[in-house]
Design a protein around this motif. Structure first.
Motif, short mmCIF file in Angstrom:
data_model
loop_
_atom_site.label_atom_id
_atom_site.label_comp_id
_atom_site.label_asym_id
_atom_site.label_seq_id
_atom_site.Cartn_x
_atom_site.Cartn_y
_atom_site.Cartn_z
N THR A 12 6.57 4.52 11.17
CA THR A 12 5.72 4.12 10.06
C THR A 12 5.51 5.35 9.20
O THR A 12 5.04 6.38 9.69
N LEU A 13 5.89 5.25 7.94
CA LEU A 13 5.82 6.39 7.03
C LEU A 13 4.82 6.10 5.92
O LEU A 13 4.80 5.00 5.38
N ARG A 14 4.03 7.10 5.58
CA ARG A 14 3.02 6.94 4.54
C ARG A 14 3.09 8.10 3.55
O ARG A 14 3.56 9.17 3.89
N GLY A 15 2.59 7.86 2.36
CA GLY A 15 2.44 8.91 1.36
C GLY A 15 3.75 9.55 0.96
O GLY A 15 4.75 8.88 0.69
N GLY A 16 3.75 10.88 0.94
CA GLY A 16 4.91 11.64 0.51
C GLY A 16 6.13 11.45 1.40
O GLY A 16 7.27 11.45 0.93
N ARG A 17 5.88 11.28 2.69
CA ARG A 17 7.00 11.06 3.61
C ARG A 17 7.70 9.74 3.29
O ARG A 17 8.92 9.65 3.34
N ASP A 62 0.82 -1.22 0.00
CA ASP A 62 0.00 0.00 0.00
C ASP A 62 0.85 1.27 0.00
O ASP A 62 0.32 2.37 0.10
N GLY A 63 2.17 1.13 -0.10
CA GLY A 63 3.07 2.28 -0.13
C GLY A 63 3.61 2.68 1.22
O GLY A 63 4.47 3.56 1.32
N THR A 64 3.15 2.06 2.28
CA THR A 64 3.63 2.35 3.62
C THR A 64 5.02 1.75 3.82
O THR A 64 5.31 0.67 3.33
N VAL A 65 5.86 2.48 4.53
CA VAL A 65 7.20 2.00 4.87
C VAL A 65 7.27 1.89 6.39
O VAL A 65 6.96 2.85 7.10
N VAL A 66 7.67 0.72 6.88
CA VAL A 66 7.82 0.50 8.31
C VAL A 66 9.31 0.33 8.60
O VAL A 66 9.96 -0.54 8.03
N VAL A 67 9.84 1.18 9.46
CA VAL A 67 11.25 1.11 9.85
C VAL A 67 11.31 0.44 11.21
O VAL A 67 10.59 0.82 12.14
N LYS A 69 9.80 10.25 0.13
CA LYS A 69 11.00 11.03 0.42
C LYS A 69 12.03 10.17 1.16
O LYS A 69 13.23 10.22 0.87
N PHE A 70 11.55 9.38 2.11
CA PHE A 70 12.44 8.48 2.86
C PHE A 70 13.14 7.50 1.91
O PHE A 70 14.35 7.32 1.98
N LEU A 71 12.38 6.87 1.03
CA LEU A 71 12.96 5.89 0.09
C LEU A 71 13.99 6.54 -0.82
O LEU A 71 15.02 5.94 -1.14
N ALA A 72 13.74 7.77 -1.24
CA ALA A 72 14.71 8.49 -2.07
C ALA A 72 15.99 8.76 -1.30
O ALA A 72 17.10 8.61 -1.84
N GLU A 73 15.88 9.13 -0.03
CA GLU A 73 17.07 9.39 0.78
C GLU A 73 17.86 8.11 1.05
O GLU A 73 19.09 8.12 1.04
N VAL A 74 17.15 7.01 1.28
CA VAL A 74 17.82 5.72 1.51
C VAL A 74 18.61 5.31 0.28
O VAL A 74 19.74 4.83 0.38
N ALA A 75 18.03 5.53 -0.89
CA ALA A 75 18.70 5.16 -2.14
C ALA A 75 19.93 6.03 -2.40
O ALA A 75 20.91 5.56 -3.00
#
Length: 79
Positions: free
Chosen positions: A28-33, A14-19, A36-42
């Motif tokens: 737990t990050l959702r939507g735009g956050r 569903d696009g949610t990221v759980v750290v 942005k998190f995934l872009a920074e990790v990459a």
């Protein structure tokens, strides 16, 4: 200062990221956050990015603050 360790992230369908940190949910990050998190990790060091996003990192001044005369009085709590 030692590098952060023990962080993992899971990207859900569903696009949610759980750290997680050492197996416990830290954010737990959702939507735009989440995007942005995934872009920074990459783009950077994943462990450092996850530590920063979860707030689970140290500034390196804890020992200095603990030894300050104001903090050695044995009091607990605020002012």
């Amino acid at each position: 200062m030692p590098q952060p360790r023990g962080f993992l992230y899971t990207r859900r369908t569903d696009g949610t990221v759980v750290v997680t940190h050492h197996g416990r949910a830290a954010a737990t990050l959702r939507g735009g956050r989440a995007e942005k998190f995934l872009a920074e990790v990459a783009a950077g060091d994943p462990q450092l990015v996850m530590a920063r996003w979860t707030g689970a990192y140290r500034f390196g001044n804890e020992r200095t603050a603990r030894d300050h005369p104001r903090n050695r009085s044995g009091r607990t709590g605020g002012r």
